[in-house]
Design a protein around this motif. Structure first.
Motif, mmCIF file in Angstrom:
data_model
loop_
_atom_site.group_PDB
_atom_site.id
_atom_site.type_symbol
_atom_site.label_atom_id
_atom_site.label_comp_id
_atom_site.label_asym_id
_atom_site.label_seq_id
_atom_site.Cartn_x
_atom_site.Cartn_y
_atom_site.Cartn_z
ATOM 1 N N VAL A 67 0.845 -1.135 -0.066
ATOM 2 C CA VAL A 67 0.022 -0.167 -0.056
ATOM 3 C C VAL A 67 0.953 1.297 -0.002
ATOM 4 O O VAL A 67 1.788 1.398 0.779
ATOM 5 C CB VAL A 67 -1.066 -0.039 1.159
ATOM 6 N N GLY A 68 0.676 2.056 -1.128
ATOM 7 C CA GLY A 68 1.571 3.235 -1.133
ATOM 8 C C GLY A 68 0.865 4.449 -0.885
ATOM 9 O O GLY A 68 -0.146 4.819 -1.153
ATOM 10 N N ILE A 69 1.268 5.322 0.113
ATOM 11 C CA ILE A 69 0.556 6.517 0.625
ATOM 12 C C ILE A 69 1.393 7.578 0.270
ATOM 13 O O ILE A 69 2.658 7.740 0.540
ATOM 14 C CB ILE A 69 0.377 6.382 2.192
ATOM 15 N N SER A 70 0.690 8.752 -0.038
ATOM 16 C CA SER A 70 1.408 9.879 -0.477
ATOM 17 C C SER A 70 1.792 10.851 0.847
ATOM 18 O O SER A 70 1.056 10.336 1.890
ATOM 19 C CB SER A 70 0.592 10.920 -1.441
ATOM 20 N N ALA A 71 2.628 11.606 0.583
ATOM 21 C CA ALA A 71 3.001 12.852 1.680
ATOM 22 C C ALA A 71 2.157 14.094 1.483
ATOM 23 O O ALA A 71 2.437 14.728 0.501
ATOM 24 C CB ALA A 71 4.384 13.050 1.669
ATOM 25 N N ASN A 72 0.840 13.977 2.220
ATOM 26 C CA ASN A 72 0.149 15.465 1.887
ATOM 27 C C ASN A 72 1.173 16.336 2.369
ATOM 28 O O ASN A 72 1.677 16.320 3.410
ATOM 29 C CB ASN A 72 -0.924 15.294 2.692
ATOM 30 N N ASN A 73 1.035 17.701 1.823
ATOM 31 C CA ASN A 73 2.145 18.649 2.117
ATOM 32 C C ASN A 73 1.566 19.626 3.424
ATOM 33 O O ASN A 73 2.212 20.578 3.723
ATOM 34 C CB ASN A 73 2.360 19.604 1.126
ATOM 35 N N SER A 74 0.617 18.820 4.070
ATOM 36 C CA SER A 74 0.082 19.745 5.192
ATOM 37 C C SER A 74 1.364 20.457 6.316
ATOM 38 O O SER A 74 1.176 21.373 6.897
ATOM 39 C CB SER A 74 -0.909 18.927 6.187
ATOM 40 N N PRO A 75 2.320 19.433 6.576
ATOM 41 C CA PRO A 75 3.237 19.984 7.565
ATOM 42 C C PRO A 75 4.031 21.264 6.953
ATOM 43 O O PRO A 75 4.835 21.886 7.941
ATOM 44 C CB PRO A 75 4.370 18.997 7.849
ATOM 45 N N TYR A 76 4.140 21.410 5.714
ATOM 46 C CA TYR A 76 4.879 22.656 5.058
ATOM 47 C C TYR A 76 3.736 23.583 4.892
ATOM 48 O O TYR A 76 4.246 24.862 4.869
ATOM 49 C CB TYR A 76 5.303 22.028 3.977
ATOM 50 N N TYR A 77 2.287 23.390 4.547
ATOM 51 C CA TYR A 77 1.426 24.220 4.234
ATOM 52 C C TYR A 77 0.748 24.907 5.556
ATOM 53 O O TYR A 77 0.692 26.099 5.627
ATOM 54 C CB TYR A 77 0.235 23.658 3.324
ATOM 55 N N LEU A 78 0.532 24.051 6.504
ATOM 56 C CA LEU A 78 0.248 24.470 7.823
ATOM 57 C C LEU A 78 1.455 24.773 8.728
ATOM 58 O O LEU A 78 2.782 24.642 8.169
ATOM 59 C CB LEU A 78 -0.913 23.485 8.431
ATOM 60 N N THR A 79 1.364 24.658 9.894
ATOM 61 C CA THR A 79 2.251 24.713 10.740
ATOM 62 C C THR A 79 2.720 23.112 10.989
ATOM 63 O O THR A 79 2.171 22.182 10.786
ATOM 64 C CB THR A 79 2.097 25.027 12.279
ATOM 65 N N THR A 80 4.031 22.846 11.466
ATOM 66 C CA THR A 80 4.626 21.750 11.611
ATOM 67 C C THR A 80 3.839 20.605 12.291
ATOM 68 O O THR A 80 3.285 19.657 12.303
ATOM 69 C CB THR A 80 5.986 21.468 12.252
ATOM 70 N N GLU A 81 3.283 21.419 13.560
ATOM 71 C CA GLU A 81 2.374 20.778 14.582
ATOM 72 C C GLU A 81 0.866 20.371 13.797
ATOM 73 O O GLU A 81 0.563 19.050 14.219
ATOM 74 C CB GLU A 81 2.130 21.464 15.694
ATOM 75 N N GLU A 82 0.372 21.094 13.246
ATOM 76 C CA GLU A 82 -0.833 21.011 12.615
ATOM 77 C C GLU A 82 -0.664 19.852 11.401
ATOM 78 O O GLU A 82 -1.355 18.981 11.777
ATOM 79 C CB GLU A 82 -1.549 22.243 11.997
ATOM 80 N N GLY A 83 0.293 19.759 10.685
ATOM 81 C CA GLY A 83 0.504 18.824 9.631
ATOM 82 C C GLY A 83 0.823 17.660 10.240
ATOM 83 O O GLY A 83 0.138 16.366 9.894
ATOM 84 N N LEU A 84 1.489 17.535 11.588
ATOM 85 C CA LEU A 84 1.667 16.100 12.086
ATOM 86 C C LEU A 84 0.561 15.886 12.781
ATOM 87 O O LEU A 84 0.489 14.345 12.999
ATOM 88 C CB LEU A 84 3.121 16.336 12.894
ATOM 89 N N GLU A 85 -0.374 16.492 13.377
ATOM 90 C CA GLU A 85 -1.770 15.891 13.828
ATOM 91 C C GLU A 85 -2.439 15.255 12.556
ATOM 92 O O GLU A 85 -3.035 14.385 13.190
ATOM 93 C CB GLU A 85 -2.399 17.146 14.160
ATOM 94 N N TRP A 118 3.235 8.965 11.148
ATOM 95 C CA TRP A 118 2.247 8.295 10.812
ATOM 96 C C TRP A 118 2.338 6.635 11.207
ATOM 97 O O TRP A 118 1.413 6.372 11.820
ATOM 98 C CB TRP A 118 1.957 7.991 9.135
ATOM 99 N N MET A 119 3.706 6.418 11.079
ATOM 100 C CA MET A 119 3.847 4.830 11.682
ATOM 101 C C MET A 119 3.877 4.799 12.977
ATOM 102 O O MET A 119 3.108 3.733 13.210
ATOM 103 C CB MET A 119 5.357 4.541 11.117
ATOM 104 N N PHE A 120 4.300 5.783 13.960
ATOM 105 C CA PHE A 120 4.271 5.704 15.466
ATOM 106 C C PHE A 120 2.636 5.636 15.682
ATOM 107 O O PHE A 120 2.300 5.008 16.720
ATOM 108 C CB PHE A 120 5.146 6.586 16.279
ATOM 109 N N ALA A 121 1.919 6.536 15.328
ATOM 110 C CA ALA A 121 0.556 6.726 15.353
ATOM 111 C C ALA A 121 -0.307 5.376 15.317
ATOM 112 O O ALA A 121 -1.102 4.732 15.867
ATOM 113 C CB ALA A 121 -0.201 8.032 14.658
ATOM 114 N N MET A 164 -1.046 13.749 10.279
ATOM 115 C CA MET A 164 -0.269 12.259 10.082
ATOM 116 C C MET A 164 -0.708 11.365 11.137
ATOM 117 O O MET A 164 -0.687 10.024 11.005
ATOM 118 C CB MET A 164 1.274 12.500 9.942
ATOM 119 N N ASP A 165 -0.829 12.007 12.290
ATOM 120 C CA ASP A 165 -1.360 11.192 13.557
ATOM 121 C C ASP A 165 -2.806 10.437 13.102
ATOM 122 O O ASP A 165 -2.909 9.312 13.315
ATOM 123 C CB ASP A 165 -1.405 11.925 14.768
ATOM 124 N N LEU A 166 -3.648 11.143 12.650
ATOM 125 C CA LEU A 166 -4.891 10.685 12.345
ATOM 126 C C LEU A 166 -4.714 9.803 11.039
ATOM 127 O O LEU A 166 -5.380 8.852 11.057
ATOM 128 C CB LEU A 166 -5.891 12.063 11.826
#
Lengths: 301, 271
Positions: free
Chosen positions: A148-166, A260-263, A168-170
C-alpha cells in the motif's frame, strides 16, 4: 476473519544511492559500491522482515507529494521505469509492484471517517515515486509482498509543523483501523531521513566514500540524540522534541511518515532496534525496527 | 533583439486536462491566445524555467534532444495523462551549461531515457508550442537558489542566446498566490482562496500592465511573502533576469484560480 495486526514498523530511508550502490539488475547505472554500512543495515532488516511473514507492506513516501488530501495507490499492478528527478544519474529503476487495493481503499475510507481528505490513485499510467521504490527495494528486493503506497500530503509545510503532524497522526490511526478491519498482518515502512542537511555538489564518482560524512555537527548530534531516545524506548519524549529536531536539523521526518507509523503502532514505549546509521551526501539515515511481535504486542505467524 | 517575447504562465495541469470546467477553461483560452501570439513572433527557441522541476544538487538543464511520452500528475491523476513531445535546443543549452560557472553556479545536463518531465513544462510547452515548432531550453528550479541567483540564470541564458544569434521567448512557468483549498470543492465554484492574496495578485498584475517596473520590482519580495507565491516568485526572477527588467507594460490574457491558488497568463511588452 481474524482481526488484523501491525507486526512491526521500520524507519526505512530512501536515498537512491543505496540502490545505486547495490547494483541490482533493475537499476541501469552501475557503481563500485558505496554506503555499505547502510546497505548492510538493510540486509539485517530484510532478515527480520522475512521472519515476520507479513501479508502487506505499507509505505509512506515524502516524494509523492499531494496538496489535496492523502492519496493511496489503487491500481492492482503498477509497472514502469522510475527515474529519480533529483538523481537521474543514480536511479533509473524498472519496477513492478502489486498493490493491496482492498486495504488501500479501507485506509482511505477510515481516513475520511476521521475527517481527512483522501483519494484513491486509479490511473494505471502513474509513475511511482523513487522514495517508495527505494524503500521497498531495500527492505524486500524480491518484490513478492503486496504494497500500500501512501502519499505525503504537504500539510506539515503548508500548515504549521504541529498541525501537519496532527494530520499524520490521524492518518496513522486510520491506517491501524483499516489493517484491523481487513484482517491483514502488516508491516509499516516510514520512508524518512533524519537530519536532512546535505551537500550541494556531488563527488565524482558519486560513490567516493572519502567525501561522505555528516553535513554538519549539530545535525549529527541531533540524530544521535533521537536515535538514543528511540533505542531506549522513550517514544513519548522523542515526540516531545520532534518539532525542535525538525526545525534545527531540517529533519525529513517533517513530511509525516515517522509520525504516521508511530501513530498506527500506538506510540509503543519499546526499544527500537538500530540496524545501522550512515550519511548520504551528508544527510543522516537510520534503519530502525520496532518489532511488535517480539515486544508481545502482536502475534507471530 | 535576442529576447523577442517574455511570459509568465501557470504550471497547473487543470486547464489542459479539465478545460470543460469554466474557471479552468478560461485559463486554457488565455494560454491558447498566448500560444497564437507567440507563434506570430516566431522565436527560434523557447527558454522555460519551471518551478515544478525541483533540483537540489547543481542547476539541471534538459539536454536530451527529443523527449516524448505521457505523464500523470502526482495530485491530479484522476484527469488522465499529459502527452508530450518536445525537442531541446542542445546547442544553446550547452552554451548555457558552459557559462553558468562564471556566476558561481555549477550546471549539469539531464539526458536520460524516461526522465520525468515536470507537469509545468509539459503544460506550458503544450499550449505555447502546440505544433512543436520550436525547440526548448528547460531549466530546473534549484530549491536552494535565491531570487538573485535565479535572476542571474535568466541573464546568462539570454546572453548565451545572443551569442548564438537566437531569437528566444523566455517563459517563467509557475503560479501566483499560493493558498489553496485542501478539501474537495465543486470545481465549478473555484475561486482565489484568500481575498487578501487576490488583492495582492491584482495589484501586481496592475503594476505590470501599466509598466511600473520599479514599483513592480520593489514589491516582488513583499508579494512573494504575503501572498505565499509559488516558489517565492522565482519564475518571475528568471524572466526578469533575461529581460534585464526592461518591459514597458504587459497584457494579462487571463487570471484565475487553481483550487484556490492564483495563476495568470502574463505577456510582457518589450521595448
Amino acid at each position: 476473519m481474524p482481526k488484523g495486526e501491525i507486526l512491526a514498523g521500520y524507519l526505512a530511508p530512501h536515498p537512491p544511492h543505496l540502490v545505486y550502490g547495490e547494483n541490482p539488475p533493475q537499476n541501469e547505472p552501475r557503481s563500485q559500491g558505496g554506503w555499505e554500512p547502510l546497505r548492510w543495515a538493510y540486509e539485517r532488516a530484510r532478515q527480520t522482515l522475512d521472519e515476520l511473514k507479513p501479508d502487506v507492506l505499507l509505505v509512506h513516501s515524502p516524494h509523492w507529494i499531494t496538496q489535496q488530501g492523502h492519496h493511496f495507490l489503487g491500481v492492482p499492478r503498477l509497472t514502469g521505469k522510475s527515474v529519480d528527478p533529483i538523481f537521474p544519474n543514480l536511479f533509473r529503476y524498472s519496477f513492478g509492484l502489486d498493490v493491496d487495493v482492498e486495504l488501500a481503499e479501507a485506509c482511505a475510507a477510515e481516513g475520511a471517517r476521521l475527517g481527512l481528505t483522501t483519494k484513491m490513485m486509479r490511473n494505471p499510467g502513474f509513475r511511482v515515486d523513487y522514495g517508495t521504490i527505494t524503500t521497498l527495494h531495500m527492505i524486500r528486493p524480491q518484490w513478492d509482498i503486496p504494497v500500500v503506497g501512501i502519499s505525503a500530503n504537504n500539510s506539515p509545510y503548508y500548515l504549521t509543523t504541529e498541525e501537519g503532524l496532527e494530520e499524520m497522526d490521524l492518518l496513522g490511526r486510520a491506517t491501524r483501523a483499516a489493517i484491523e478491519a481487513t484482517g491483514r498482518r502488516a508491516v509499516l515502512l516510514a520512508s524518512n531521513t533524519l537530519c536532512h542537511y546535505h551537500f550541494h555538489e556531488e563527488p565524482e564518482p558519486p560513490e567516493d566514500m572519502s567525501k561522505e560524512h555528516p553535513e554538519n555537527m549539530a545535525g549529527y548530534l541531533w540524530d544521535m540524540r533521537i536515535i538514543d531516545l528511540l533505542r531506549r524506548g522513550r517514544v513519548k519524549e522523542t515526540f516531545e522534541v520532534l518539532p525542535r529536531f525538525i526545525e534545527e536539523a531540517f529533519a525529513e521526518v517533517k513530511s509525516g511518515a515517522f509520525t504516521w507509523m508511530f501513530a498506527a503502532m500506538g506510540y509503543p514505549e519499546i526499544p527500537g532496534e538500530l540496524h545501522g546509521y550512515g550519511t548520504v551526501i551528508g544527510t543522516g539515515n537510520a534503519v530502525m525496527e520496532w518489532n511488535l511481535v517480539k515486544a508481545g504486542l502482536a502475534h507471530a505467524a | 533583439m535576442t529576447v523577442v517575447a517574455a511570459l509568465i504562465v501557470p504550471g497547473s495541469p487543470l486547464p489542459r486536462v479539465a478545460a470543460s470546467n469554466p474557471p479552468w477553461g478560461a485559463l486554457a483560452g488565455a494560454l491558447e491566445t498566448a500560444g497564437k501570439r507567440l507563434a506570430a513572433v516566431a522565436p527560434d527557441t523557447l527558454v522555460i524555467y519551471s518551478t515544478q522541476w525541483l533540483a537540489v544538487l547543481d542547476q539541471l538543464w534538459l539536454t536530451r534532444a527529443h523527449m516524448h511520452g505521457e505523464h500523470v500528475d502526482d495530485n491530479w491523476h484522476e484527469y488522465g495523462a499529459l502527452a508530450y513531445d518536445i525537442r531541446i535546443d542542445t546547442a544553446l543549452t550547452g552554451a548555457i551549461l558552459g557559462a553558468t560557472p562564471s556566476m558561481g553556479v555549477r550546471s549539469k545536463g539531464v539526458d536520460y531515457d524516461g526522465f520525468p518531465l515536470d507537469t509545468g513544462t509539459i503544460v506550458a510547452s503544450g499550449f505555447l508550442n502546440a505544433a512543436g515548432r520550436c525547440p526548448l531550453v528547460v531549466a530546473s528550479n534549484n530549491l536552494y537558489h535565491d531570487w538573485q541567483t535565479t535572476e542571474g540564470l535568466g541573464r546568462v541564458a539570454a546572453e548565451q542566446a545572443a551569442a548564438l544569434g537566437r531569437r528566444v521567448a523566455v517563459i517563467g512557468v509557475g503560479g501566483l498566490s499560493g493558498s489553496f483549498f485542501r478539501e474537495t470543492i465543486d470545481p465549478a465554484t473555484d475561486r482565489i482562496a484568500s481575498p487578501e492574496e487576490d488583492a495582492w495578485n491584482q495589484r501586481m498584475l496592475a503594476l505590470a500592465t501599466s509598466g511600473k517596473v520599479d514599483e513592480f520590482r520593489a514589491l516582488c519580495p513583499d508579494y512573494a511573502r504575503a501572498a505565499r507565491v509559488d516558489m517565492g516568485f522565482k519564475h518571475c526572477a528568471f524572466v526578469m533576469g533575461a529581460l534585464g527588467w526592461r518591459f514597458s507594460g504587459a497584457t494579462v490574457h487571463g487570471y484565475g484560480p487553481f483550487y484556490g491558488a492564483g495563476g495568470a497568463v502574463i505577456e510582457f511588452a518589450l521595448g
